[in-house]
Enzyme design. Structure first.
Site, PDB file in Angstrom:
ATOM      1  N   ARG A 137      -1.696  -6.365  -8.216  1.00 52.20           N
ATOM      2  CA  ARG A 137      -0.489  -7.180  -8.010  1.00 52.20           C
ATOM      3  C   ARG A 137      -0.240  -8.115  -9.177  1.00 52.20           C
ATOM      4  NH1 ARG A 137      -2.711  -8.696  -2.270  1.00 52.20           N
ATOM      5  NH2 ARG A 137      -4.484  -8.639  -3.684  1.00 52.20           N
TER       6      ARG A 137
ATOM      7  N   LYS B 241     -15.964  -8.102   6.628  1.00 54.91           N
ATOM      8  CA  LYS B 241     -15.416  -8.920   7.717  1.00 54.91           C
ATOM      9  C   LYS B 241     -15.125  -8.015   8.910  1.00 54.91           C
ATOM     10  CE  LYS B 241     -12.614  -8.801   4.418  1.00 54.91           C
ATOM     11  NZ  LYS B 241     -11.337  -8.611   3.785  1.00 54.91           N
TER      12      LYS B 241
ATOM     13  N   HIS C 262       0.838  -1.209   0.000  1.00 55.81           N
ATOM     14  CA  HIS C 262       0.000   0.000   0.000  1.00 55.81           C
ATOM     15  C   HIS C 262       0.869   1.253   0.000  1.00 55.81           C
ATOM     16  CE1 HIS C 262      -3.063  -2.633   2.331  1.00 55.81           C
ATOM     17  NE2 HIS C 262      -3.535  -2.477   1.106  1.00 55.81           N
TER      18      HIS C 262
ATOM     19  N   SER D 128      -2.687  -7.438   2.961  1.00 59.55           N
ATOM     20  CA  SER D 128      -3.048  -7.334   4.381  1.00 59.55           C
ATOM     21  C   SER D 128      -3.378  -8.710   4.941  1.00 59.55           C
ATOM     22  CB  SER D 128      -4.263  -6.412   4.553  1.00 59.55           C
ATOM     23  OG  SER D 128      -3.930  -5.093   4.207  1.00 59.55           O
TER      24      SER D 128
END
Ligand code: PNS
Length: 162
Positions: free
Chosen positions: A92, A43, A19, A130
């Site tokens: 990515r 979540k 990030h 993450s």
């Protein structure tokens, strides 16, 4: 409307070196980078909103044109509110692209003219996410290559108390 501003939205649970690389590169391209931290992630996040925003502020201390703000609801609504017409997202690899393109289309339908620009992850950061950081932290793995040094201890501590 400032054409020089962009919004980089995400959960940042926690912010990673991946990030931070995107934020730095966006800060070099845009006059103003707003990092939008989603409050109502599906979540239950590992870190509170205050912690996630605080960690971004800590690692972006040297970037005067970057700010972190919490938000809930639609990303397109936040853009409308802030008068921002460019979204930044990091990709990515090919696996990220389908979902990212779909998200960009939805956002452009919700706010016509809203463009999404993508920054490709640098080679060594391609594997960083993450969720990987959370898994490594929970299992006691070395987080050094994945998390900015200033928040390493905070991330480790967050998992020690669980
Ligand atoms: O990096 P992340 O955690 O995958 O970020 C996802 C995020 C927060 C950018 C995305 O879930 C989002 O924009 N959520 C807000 C709700 C919304 O606007 N949904 C419609 C766009 S798909």
């Amino acid at each position: 409307m400032s054409k020089g501003a962009c919004l980089y939205p995400g959960s940042f649970d926690p912010v990673t070196n991946g990030h931070l690389d995107i934020i730095r590169r966006a800060a070099a391209v845009f006059d103003r980078v707003v990092v939008g931290v989603l409050v109502n992630a599906d979540k239950r996040p590992s870190f509170t909103m205050e912690e996630r925003v605080g960690m971004i502020r800590t690692v972006c201390r040297d970037l005067p044109n970057v700010e972190a703000v919490p938000f809930s609801g639609l990303t397109a609504e936040l853009c409308r509110k802030l008068d921002i017409r460019v979204l930044v997202r990091g990709v990515r690899g090919a696996a990220d692209l389908d979902a990212e393109l779909r998200m960009a289309r939805v956002n452009a339908l919700l706010l016509p003219g809203l463009e999404t620009v993508y920054f490709g992850a640098k080679g060594e950061l391609e594997a960083v996410s993450s969720s990987l950081v959370r898994e490594l932290a929970a299992l006691g793995g070395d987080l050094t290559p994945f998390v900015p040094g200033e928040i390493l201890e905070q991330v480790r501590a967050g998992f020690r108390k669980e």
